[in-house]
Design a protein around this motif. Structure first.
Motif, PDB file in Angstrom:
ATOM      1  N   VAL A 196      39.684  36.339  49.738  1.00 51.17           N
ATOM      2  CA  VAL A 196      40.363  36.870  49.172  1.00 51.17           C
ATOM      3  C   VAL A 196      40.311  37.067  47.444  1.00 51.17           C
ATOM      4  CG1 VAL A 196      42.334  35.880  50.690  1.00 51.17           C
ATOM      5  CG2 VAL A 196      41.471  34.652  48.680  1.00 51.17           C
ATOM      6  N   LEU A 197      39.114  36.699  46.966  1.00 54.52           N
ATOM      7  CA  LEU A 197      39.511  36.554  45.366  1.00 54.52           C
ATOM      8  C   LEU A 197      39.719  38.107  45.147  1.00 54.52           C
ATOM      9  CD1 LEU A 197      38.606  34.304  43.529  1.00 54.52           C
ATOM     10  CD2 LEU A 197      35.706  34.506  43.736  1.00 54.52           C
ATOM     11  N   ALA A 198      38.486  39.065  45.700  1.00 49.41           N
ATOM     12  CA  ALA A 198      38.780  40.343  44.837  1.00 49.41           C
ATOM     13  C   ALA A 198      39.530  41.076  44.812  1.00 49.41           C
ATOM     14  CB  ALA A 198      37.526  41.221  45.681  1.00 49.41           C
ATOM     15  N   HIS A 199      40.399  40.516  46.100  1.00 48.49           N
ATOM     16  CA  HIS A 199      41.249  42.006  45.695  1.00 48.49           C
ATOM     17  C   HIS A 199      42.967  41.285  44.685  1.00 48.49           C
ATOM     18  CE1 HIS A 199      45.410  42.813  48.509  1.00 48.49           C
ATOM     19  NE2 HIS A 199      44.753  43.906  47.422  1.00 48.49           N
ATOM     20  N   MET A 200      42.471  39.732  44.778  1.00 50.02           N
ATOM     21  CA  MET A 200      43.852  39.446  43.373  1.00 50.02           C
ATOM     22  C   MET A 200      43.281  39.535  42.095  1.00 50.02           C
ATOM     23  SD  MET A 200      44.872  35.948  45.145  1.00 50.02           S
ATOM     24  CE  MET A 200      43.739  35.449  45.413  1.00 50.02           C
ATOM     25  N   MET A 201      41.329  39.698  42.097  1.00 49.08           N
ATOM     26  CA  MET A 201      40.777  40.321  40.748  1.00 49.08           C
ATOM     27  C   MET A 201      40.819  40.759  40.083  1.00 49.08           C
ATOM     28  SD  MET A 201      37.741  40.817  38.614  1.00 49.08           S
ATOM     29  CE  MET A 201      36.672  41.373  39.917  1.00 49.08           C
ATOM     30  N   ARG A 202      40.471  42.355  40.914  1.00 46.69           N
ATOM     31  CA  ARG A 202      40.875  43.860  41.168  1.00 46.69           C
ATOM     32  C   ARG A 202      42.207  43.691  40.365  1.00 46.69           C
ATOM     33  NH1 ARG A 202      35.729  46.382  39.347  1.00 46.69           N
ATOM     34  NH2 ARG A 202      37.336  48.261  40.064  1.00 46.69           N
ATOM     35  N   MET A 203      42.837  42.935  41.193  1.00 45.66           N
ATOM     36  CA  MET A 203      44.269  44.076  40.561  1.00 45.66           C
ATOM     37  C   MET A 203      44.667  43.150  38.910  1.00 45.66           C
ATOM     38  SD  MET A 203      47.143  45.955  42.057  1.00 45.66           S
ATOM     39  CE  MET A 203      48.550  46.644  40.941  1.00 45.66           C
ATOM     40  N   THR A 204      44.353  42.215  39.089  1.00 45.36           N
ATOM     41  CA  THR A 204      44.723  41.964  36.978  1.00 45.36           C
ATOM     42  C   THR A 204      43.844  42.463  36.685  1.00 45.36           C
ATOM     43  OG1 THR A 204      43.942  39.338  38.305  1.00 45.36           O
ATOM     44  CG2 THR A 204      43.851  39.263  36.541  1.00 45.36           C
ATOM     45  N   ARG A 205      43.007  42.516  36.612  1.00 42.15           N
ATOM     46  CA  ARG A 205      41.818  43.371  35.955  1.00 42.15           C
ATOM     47  C   ARG A 205      42.520  44.616  35.501  1.00 42.15           C
ATOM     48  NH1 ARG A 205      38.357  48.017  36.631  1.00 42.15           N
ATOM     49  NH2 ARG A 205      36.624  47.786  35.070  1.00 42.15           N
ATOM     50  N   ALA A 206      42.512  45.449  37.132  1.00 42.32           N
ATOM     51  CA  ALA A 206      43.784  46.840  36.560  1.00 42.32           C
ATOM     52  C   ALA A 206      44.276  46.398  35.997  1.00 42.32           C
ATOM     53  CB  ALA A 206      44.014  47.380  38.432  1.00 42.32           C
ATOM     54  N   ALA A 207      45.184  46.464  35.943  1.00 42.58           N
ATOM     55  CA  ALA A 207      46.814  45.781  35.531  1.00 42.58           C
ATOM     56  C   ALA A 207      46.551  46.020  33.623  1.00 42.58           C
ATOM     57  CB  ALA A 207      47.756  44.694  36.388  1.00 42.58           C
ATOM     58  N   ILE A 208      45.637  44.408  33.719  1.00 45.73           N
ATOM     59  CA  ILE A 208      45.833  43.848  32.315  1.00 45.73           C
ATOM     60  C   ILE A 208      45.263  45.619  32.038  1.00 45.73           C
ATOM     61  CG2 ILE A 208      44.531  42.804  30.741  1.00 45.73           C
ATOM     62  CD1 ILE A 208      46.172  41.174  31.808  1.00 45.73           C
ATOM     63  N   LEU A 209      44.192  46.134  32.520  1.00 42.98           N
ATOM     64  CA  LEU A 209      43.433  47.353  31.678  1.00 42.98           C
ATOM     65  C   LEU A 209      43.968  48.355  31.560  1.00 42.98           C
ATOM     66  CD1 LEU A 209      40.139  47.455  32.460  1.00 42.98           C
ATOM     67  CD2 LEU A 209      40.558  47.220  30.498  1.00 42.98           C
ATOM     68  N   ASN A 210      45.824  48.198  32.321  1.00 42.70           N
ATOM     69  CA  ASN A 210      46.412  49.543  32.121  1.00 42.70           C
ATOM     70  C   ASN A 210      47.839  49.212  30.723  1.00 42.70           C
ATOM     71  OD1 ASN A 210      48.398  51.879  33.411  1.00 42.70           O
ATOM     72  ND2 ASN A 210      49.515  50.240  34.165  1.00 42.70           N
ATOM     73  N   VAL A 211      47.970  48.351  30.751  1.00 49.81           N
ATOM     74  CA  VAL A 211      49.108  47.819  29.259  1.00 49.81           C
ATOM     75  C   VAL A 211      47.793  47.964  28.270  1.00 49.81           C
ATOM     76  CG1 VAL A 211      49.768  45.199  28.165  1.00 49.81           C
ATOM     77  CG2 VAL A 211      49.944  45.751  30.878  1.00 49.81           C
ATOM     78  N   MET A 212      46.723  47.147  28.383  1.00 51.06           N
ATOM     79  CA  MET A 212      45.893  47.169  27.443  1.00 51.06           C
ATOM     80  C   MET A 212      46.032  48.806  26.572  1.00 51.06           C
ATOM     81  SD  MET A 212      44.442  44.625  26.235  1.00 51.06           S
ATOM     82  CE  MET A 212      43.069  44.620  25.811  1.00 51.06           C
ATOM     83  N   GLN A 213      46.073  50.416  27.385  1.00 53.63           N
ATOM     84  CA  GLN A 213      46.679  51.578  26.772  1.00 53.63           C
ATOM     85  C   GLN A 213      47.234  51.371  26.077  1.00 53.63           C
ATOM     86  OE1 GLN A 213      44.300  53.929  27.699  1.00 53.63           O
ATOM     87  NE2 GLN A 213      43.305  52.032  29.454  1.00 53.63           N
TER      88      GLN A 213
END
Lengths: 319, 529
Positions: A196-213
């Motif tokens: 289950v790690l990858a799914h949650m990890m990737r989503m966190t990363r994507a969401a943060i990067l999105n906000v970072m814009q």
């Protein structure tokens, strides 16, 4: 006047209950469509007409479907799931034990994987495009890409058979100490975490990067706040909604989708229980398991919705 | 066996007596050389049992739907569980002889129609009650009742009346049966207090171990019965059965030392497992067989030539090599092999012969449409592959076979005994009569080949009453010939029971009656310190 957020939350919960009711109709209707009835399932090949008639009378199978559905639903609402056809045990008792085991495994897998995934996601976002990001993404994507039983067998071969560090049979039962139980479930927890790690990890990363814009993050950076603090104070709170949704989906998987892992590690959870009874056409048990799984799934999704609503400042502080 | 001989065997086990000395002394005691030789070997192989410890088995074949009611036992785990807490009147030992358990003596009238069993005195149930002939009577009565849904119903139906006389029970049969003691050894017929009429699933019997934990489909725990009557069983203080249905998980549990014995090793991995120095493979030829069955009353299988064509079109040796990994023996289109008493080994072995197959196929006048063979992964391990091998060897003989794969779920209710040609398996029975009566007698409920042959039926009934073993053997040989040439059974192979044990286990012996030393491994084995 009621706070709009309470109205929203109540609405969600009401919708969830309605959905659960719809699921109960589907489960009951679906099992009615199967060829043969419960009496035939119990008596099997040796059924005589007389015995069938007696049993149908006794079990109330001659009542119209609507009445039977209502009786069944009424029982469930009062915690009475009926008795299993195959061994005559009370379903609620048997299922309760198995469900507790499933929750035990899911809890420890979640307790490790959720914080780990979010931290790894934050680290990956902080070093986006650089080697820590690539390393984390590479490893987690590799483990999610393998089917869970392959991960399980590899872990079992290395840790149980080759080096004899951990037990390969994760049987837990009453009377074991917490420490003994934890030792027993280490391998399945490890496998579930990897899955289950990858799914949650990737989503966190994507969401943060999105906000970072967004503009306010740029402002924060211009104020001279360190990148780590920007992520922690400003990006993460605004990325919670999508992350929570993915976390809940994975939690639901940990409860309802781990049949294969349970079989591989001989863990006495609900999945194995369901499979055994499906094979024997034990419909009351199958219906009960279906309802429990549906309730868990819907419940976790309501929780995710509520948290997302609460995490949204525009909903929390309406004009 | 007399005391002197027992003493001698003990000395052999301790390594104090040489083979030569033993043979001489045994001969003086009136024993034949061949028999003495076997006894020496058996005894020398046995080590001194070690008492104590926790012995664990990891077994396939248990579900959360199992109960402790012995009448309902059908799969491997309930079988072993019942063997651990319960006992039958008599048992079938590894040599195929009757061993005394709850009964200490038995006798029959010369016509084999009436059998008397004397109950061993002083045997106690786990609840402290002493076993009486009335308990035995009640047990047999319960299995005679249709409502008990007993797997032994067919067996006890042959009993016309029963009467208790002090510490003996007499069974009067409808028709003579020289094999009755073998039937009483059936694993469903565990003697229970008041026959289990009060609580059939209480798990209270007279066995070497008491039930402590009963979690169906997960684990079954037992502790030693301190009042057990037989000192040569029940060495470990506690025994446990873990239900491990997954093949890989079972092997891993053995290799990692979590269990001491496992059942049903997949033939594909035996060679790999042999490399593990801590593990031993235990295989024994059994009576179980993997088969293809044709219904002889349904077209096109009602044509004898077509049946012969198919029988010649299967490559039995290839099946044993590829499907059983060599752990088995070829079959000969009847359900009996050398593991049965009174087996006639002179019956000619049928071989793969494409020319004969083609000849019979032509003679059958079949229209050339594909013959549909139904199979499923659950029919027997490797059933789909076996059907494909069959298809290829038949094709080489010009016999068109089409393999149709069916779902595992419902295979035994929708395909087997319903469709005219399908893959199946038989577990075998202790004696020929029981095997033939179960599936080849005209009136048998499980006559899955629909084989109805008057001459065969008459021979079967006559052999049942025949106490002269030579005459009986000839009768069984005649029956085998009839079934082999006329019947609907294609029997390519008998499978071995393949178990595996860890090397710190002592006391394992070969028992062709069933897996796990016929379910007695937990009682007869011990843990070496």
């Amino acid at each position: 006047m009621v706070h709009p957020i309470i109205r929203l939350v109540v609405q969600r919960i009401a919708l969830g209950l309605l959905l659960l009711l719809a699921v109960s109709i589907l489960i009951f209707g679906g099992t009615q469509l199967l060829p043969g009835d419960v009496a035939q399932a119990i008596l099997g090949q040796s059924a005589t007409q007389q015995a069938l008639a007696n049993l149908r009378e006794q079990m109330g199978l001659n009542d119209p479907a609507l009445v039977r559905y209502w009786n069944w639903l009424w029982g469930i609402l009062h915690g009475d799931l009926g008795t299993a056809l195959t061994n005559g045990h009370d379903i609620a008792t048997d299922l309760g034990k198995r469900f507790a085991n499933t929750l035990f495994l899911a809890f420890w897998a979640a307790a490790i994987s959720v914080p780990l995934a979010i931290i790894l996601g934050l680290v990956a976002a902080r070093y986006a495009g650089r080697w820590p990001d690539k390393l984390i993404s590479g490893i987690t994507l590799a483990t999610i890409s393998l089917p869970e039983f392959v991960v399980g067998y590899i872990a079992m071969y290395l840790l149980a058979v080759k080096f004899r560090l951990l037990p390969s049979v994760s049987m837990i039962f009453d009377g074991m100490t917490l420490g003994a139980k934890l030792h027993a479930i280490m391998l399945p927890v490890l496998v579930l975490v990897l899955v289950v790690l990858a799914h949650m990890m990737r989503m966190t990363r994507a969401a943060i990067l999105n906000v970072m814009q967004s503009a306010y993050v740029e402002t924060a950076e211009l104020k001279g706040i360190s990148p780590g603090r920007v992520i922690w104070r400003h990006a993460l709170p605004n990325a919670i909604a999508p992350v929570v949704n993915v976390v809940m989906l994975n939690l639901a998987y940990l409860v309802v989708g781990v049949v294969v892992v349970e079989v591989v590690f001989v863990y006495p959870g609900m999945g194995q229980y369901l499979v055994d009874h499906v094979a024997k056409r034990d419909l009351p048990v199958v219906q009960a398991c279906g309802m429990v799984f549906a309730a868990v799934y819907i419940g976790l999704n309501i929780l995710a919705d509520v948290i997302s609503i609460l995490a949204n400042p525009r909903l929390r502080h309406p004009k | 066996m007399n005391n002197e001989l027992n003493y001698l065997l003990g000395q052999v086990a301790k390594g104090r007596v040489s083979r030569r000395t033993f043979m001489g002394r045994a001969g003086a005691l009136g024993m034949s050389a061949a028999m003495a030789n076997t006894m020496f070997a058996n005894s020398a192989a046995a080590q001194t049992p070690v008492r104590g410890g926790l012995l664990r088995a990891g077994l396939q074949g248990g579900e959360s739907t199992n109960t402790l009611d012995p009448a309902l036992a059908a799969s491997e785990v309930p079988f072993t569980v019942n063997m651990t807490w319960g006992e039958t009147l008599v048992e079938v030992d590894a040599e195929g002889n009757i061993g005394m358990r709850i009964a200490e003596e038995m006798s029959s009238t010369p016509d084999a129609k009436s059998w008397t069993f004397k109950i061993r005195s002083g045997v106690e149930f786990h609840n402290g009650k002493t076993v009486t002939a009335d308990d035995v009577l009640a047990t047999l009565q319960r299995h005679t009742d249709e409502n008990s849904q007993s797997g032994a119903l067919g067996i006890v139906q042959g009993i016309e009346t029963m009467e208790v006389n002090g510490d003996s029970i007499t069974l009067n049969l409808h028709t003579a049966n020289a094999d009755l003691p073998y039937l009483m050894a059936d694993y469903h017929l565990m003697i229970q207090p008041n026959g289990g009429k009060d609580d059939p699933a209480a798990g209270i019997g007279t066995g070497a171990y008491k039930v402590v934990v009963n979690e169906p489909g997960v684990r079954h725990g037992f502790e030693r019965n301190p009042n057990y009557w037989d000192n040569d069983r029940g060495y470990a203080d506690q025994v446990e059965i873990l239900v491990i249905n997954d093949n890989t998980a079972r092997v891993a549990a053995l290799q990692s030392g979590q269990v001491h014995m496992i059942n049903r090793l997949d033939p594909k991995i035996i060679d790999l497992l042999k490399r593990d120095p801590n593990v031993s493979i235990q295989n024994v030829p059994g009576r179980g067989h993997y088969v293809f069955i044709m219904m002889v009353d349904t077209a096109p299988f009602d044509n004898r030539d077509l049946r012969m064509a198919l029988k010649y079109a299967i490559n039995r040796q290839e099946m044993v090599d590829k499907i059983l990994g060599g752990y088995g023996t070829v079959g000969n289109d009847f359900p009996i092999n050398s593991a049965y008493p009174l087996f006639d080994s002179s019956i000619e072995q049928r071989e793969y012969d494409p020319e004969k197959a083609a000849f019979h196929y032509k003679a059958s006048g079949h229209d050339g449409s594909p013959i549909i063979l139904r199979t499923a992964g659950g029919a027997f391990p490797g059933a789909v592959e076996a059907a494909q091998l069959f298809q290829q060897s038949a094709q080489a003989a010009g016999v068109p076979l089409e393999v149709k794969r069916e779902p595992d779920d419902g295979y035994w209710s929708n395909v087997w005994n319903v469709q005219p040609f399908c893959a199946s398996y038989w577990g075998g029975r202790p004696v020929q009569d029981q095997m033939y009566s179960t599936a080849y007698l005209s009136t048998a409920e499980w006559n899955d080949t629909r084989f109805k042959n008057e001459q065969f039926d008459n021979l079967l009934l006559a052999a049942r009453a025949e106490l002269n073993q030579d005459v009986r053997k000839q009768m069984y040989s005649d029956m085998a010939h009839i079934l082999r040439d006329e019947g609907g059974l294609i029997n390519p192979m008998f499978n071995d029971f393949v178990d595996a044990t860890s090397n710190n286990l002592g006391g394992w012996t070969k028992d062709p009656n069933g897996e796990q030393m016929n379910g007695l491994a937990l009682q007869k084995c011990w843990l070496n310190a």
